[in-house]
Scaffold this motif. Structure first.
Motif: not given
Lengths: 688, 67
Positions: A207-209, A212-216, A270, A274, A277-278
């Motif tokens: 999710l960081r590298f 980024p941010g594609r949580v699903l 991150w 985080a 938690d997801y």
């Protein structure tokens, strides 16, 4: 007309289900009665009581602009559709608490816990969450501590700060203890739980590298990794050399958990916190849904009686009569002070219309309360003998399986060594005796529900799935609690020496994190070496601290309601407050002064000290006795401190209220001035 | 988000998908971009990674998980 009719039908169904429970007192009852009664009670509470409070007491005004609209910065203040806020809020408030408390309280039978969860939620917890959410929304999303300072004065503010910090310490210790008891001498559970750490880190890096941010996407990857961890743990358990690597004693696991939490608190969020938690949130929601479906499909009979003889205070899981201790043991699920921190934290900054606080605040808590009901069902569908064999420490029932089954059968709950051995082997464990803390028995209950819904062959897998589910979000709460505790400690220390308050200065970060971990690590360690399991002491202390926080929140709410000239409606928050004050003070009083060594902390300490001095303790107990003695005295001091904070805040609130009713000056209301909403209409319109 | 009368199932699925993306934070960056474009046009916009890091730091500096 239709609404009235369906309301009446709901009331009839609730009365029918509750009557069913009442009339079947002496015979086994089906879980569906409880599920039906619970859902009807929540719906009635939501439909009538919550709507009345929203309209009359809180004067919810959908035309009023919320902070999310007025202060919209696209970051933390964002007007959000209520279905989304509900999801966020529920994910934030639902933790392991409603799973553990009802399991422990099942020693009284299913009835006291069920009634308290329902009544406590509808008149206490749901009301607290909704009222605090609205009050904070009217005050630009201010925190509970800030509201206490603004509305009551510096004393209330300081009390809530200290109270919150202490509750973090006790909460982390007790969750750590539950986690240690889950993993103790269980290579499968230990390997699986340890493997969730690299799994979270891989998701964190993804999710960081990489994306980024594609949580699903990250969560799907994490889900696959968790499944591998679960199956891999089972594989390791079958390799004689490998499994020895994951076979730890309680003390070793306590050290591992403390070291892990320290690193989780100082590493960038991150990387570990985080992504964990997801994973924990998806696992939590998914498992709770699955459990709900499975309970309805299998509609098991509850084997625990409605009331056990342990309501007289002789219960093996923890000492103390049903009053006040069922109300202390079940905090989360009935009323949880901790929720007021969430309801005055991130949630009010997302509310797009005041009308949404009923769904988010009251409805969110009702759903959490339903999770507690499901945990109670999972605990009470076990054979009572099995339930007590799993949940009672060796110090109570005896160290050998033979001694344990003899003691437990003597209570009128027959259980045999063969039965326990067969159960342990079906669950893929060496033994299930004395696995205190509530989590293992919940996992056995869940595994048997899942097993009879989806196939008996995979019991061991279901058991360890349930263990992983509990462990992942025990760890998530532990990480988050340690981190927040670190921030609060830094905030406090910053008043002593300014550089200590800088949250990015590494020496201060390391010092505050280590201090926080040391504080709860101490209670965890003593809990682990306690032959009675430690949970019997720590959980009531956690309950007292959580109820104290709820009382602080309800005091602030009562003060604001009376200051706003609505004294005639003050009972809405005053009644649960009075009940909590009575329950918490009685419990604390008994914990401190009771001459019964199973309840009174001081008499237990004195008794142990006398035995130590007389030299009658076996060597293994004599070694740990001095630490247990010190700890019990310390815990008595803490219980006293919690009660003192509780009454200080209540007196402070009463002082303000009396001044207001006499027309004397009081701190001005900190409510933000009214501003109409820019675009009235649908919430989505405001959200875009 | 607008429901299509001929395919209620597809519309429900689409609504659920949109809900899931928003509630999980999967579309947080797109929402941030829309917010910046609407309210702060011309100002520099964070990249995806910087936005993700910043939002995580903010989320975890207060009480965001309960017992």
């Amino acid at each position: 007309m239709f609404r009235k009719l369906s309301g009446a039908a709901l009331a009839l169904l609730a009365a029918f289900a509750l009557g069913g429970i009442a009339l079947h007192r002496d015979e086994p009852i089906n879980a569906l009665w409880i599920v039906t009664a619970a859902i009807c009670v929540y719906l009635l509470g939501y439909r009538f009581y919550a709507a009345w409070i929203a309209a009359k007491v809180l004067m919810v005004d959908p035309t009023r602009a919320t902070p999310a609209e007025r202060l919209n910065n696209g970051r933390d203040f964002v007007p959000t559709h209520r279905a989304i806020v509900f999801g966020h809020h529920f994910a934030a408030i639902a933790g392991p608490g409603p799973l553990v408390g009802p399991t422990l309280a099942a020693q009284f039978g299913y009835l006291p816990g069920t009634l308290w969860i329902l009544v406590g939620a509808v008149f206490g917890g749901c009301v607290q969450d909704m009222v605090i959410l609205l009050l904070s929304t009217r005050r630009d999303g201010r925190s509970l501590g800030q509201m206490a300072r603004d509305e009551l004065g510096p004393l209330g503010g300081f009390a809530s700060l200290i109270g919150t910090l202490l509750i973090m310490v006790i909460l982390s210790a007790v969750l750590g203890l539950v986690l240690v008891n889950v993993m103790k001498h269980s290579p499968w559970a230990t390997a699986t739980v340890i493997a969730t750490i690299p799994a979270a880190i891989i998701v964190g890096l993804y999710l960081r590298f990489w994306r980024p941010g594609r949580v699903l996407e990250g969560s799907i990857l994490g889900f696959v990794l968790l499944a591998l961890a679960l199956v891999g743990g089972g594989w390791i358990d079958h390799q004689p050399t490998l499994r020895a690597l994951f076979d730890y004693s309680g003390v070793a696991l306590a050290a591992l958990v403390a070291a892990y939490a320290f690193f989780a608190a100082i590493l960038p969020v991150w990387l570990l916190l985080a992504p964990r938690d997801y994973l924990s949130t998806f696992l939590k929601i998914g498992t709770v849904l699955l459990l709900g479906v499975a309970i309805i499909v299998t509609h098991p009979m509850l084997k625990m009686p409605a009331l056990t003889s342990f309501i007289d205070g002789t219960g093996p899981l923890f000492g103390g009569k049903v009053f006040p201790f069922v109300f202390i043991t079940i905090a989360c699920g009935a009323i949880s002070g901790f929720h007021s921190l969430i309801a005055s934290g991130t949630t009010p900054k997302l509310i797009s219309s005041e009308a949404d606080v009923r769904l988010v605040g009251y409805g969110g808590m009702a759903l959490e309360s339903f999770v507690a009901i499901m945990a109670l069902i999972a605990a009470t569908l076990l054979d009572p003998g099995v339930f007590f064999a799993i949940n009672t420490g060796a110090g109570i029932v005896g160290a050998t399986p033979e001694a344990a089954v003899h003691t437990i059968s003597g209570w009128g709950f027959p259980v045999t060594v063969e039965q326990m051995r067969a159960l342990a082997s079906a669950m893929g464990e060496q033994t299930l005796f004395a696995r205190t803390g509530g989590a293992p028995s919940l996992a056995v209950g869940m595994a048997s529900i899942f097993g009879s819904t989806f196939g008996q062959g995979l019991l061991a897998l279901w058991y360890h799935f349930a263990i992983m589910f509990e462990a992942v979000f025990l760890l998530a709460t532990l990480d988050a609690g340690t981190r927040v505790g670190r921030f609060m400690l830094q905030d406090l220390l910053g008043h002593v020496w300014a550089p200590l308050g800088r949250t990015s200065w590494y020496p201060s970060v390391i010092f505050a994190s280590a201090a926080m971990v040391a504080a709860w690590g101490y209670f965890l360690y003593v809990g682990v070496i306690d032959p009675n399991g430690g949970v019997n002491i720590l959980w009531p202390l956690f309950g007292i601290s959580n109820q104290m926080l709820a009382a602080i929140a309800l005091s602030i709410a009562t003060g604001i309601i009376i200051k706003s000239g609505k004294a005639r409606y003050a009972l809405v928050t005053l009644l649960p407050l009075a009940w909590l004050a009575v329950v918490t003070s009685t419990a604390a009083f008994q914990k401190i002064t009771s001459p019964n060594i199973r309840i009174g902390l001081l008499s237990a300490a004195n008794d142990l000290a006398a035995k130590l001095a007389a030299g009658v303790l076996p060597p293994d107990k004599a070694v740990v006795a001095p630490q247990l003695i010190f700890n019990q005295r310390l815990d008595a001091g803490l219980a006293l401190l919690f009660t003192a904070i509780l009454w200080l805040v209540i007196i402070d609130m009463a002082r303000i209220c009396v001044r207001r009713l006499r027309g004397l000056p009081v701190p001005a209301s900190s409510e933000a001035a009214y501003r109409g909403r820019a675009r009235l209409g649908t919430a989505t319109a405001a959200a875009r | 988000m607008s429901p299509a009368p001929h395919a209620p199932l597809a519309a429900t699925a689409a609504r659920f998908w949109a809900w899931l993306r928003e509630v999980s934070g999967d579309d947080a960056y797109e929402r941030y971009q829309r917010h910046q474009a609407a309210h702060h046009p011309g100002e520099p916009v964070l990249g995806r990674r910087a936005h993700y890091e910043e939002s995580q730091r903010r989320k975890w500096s207060g009480v965001s998980r309960c017992c």
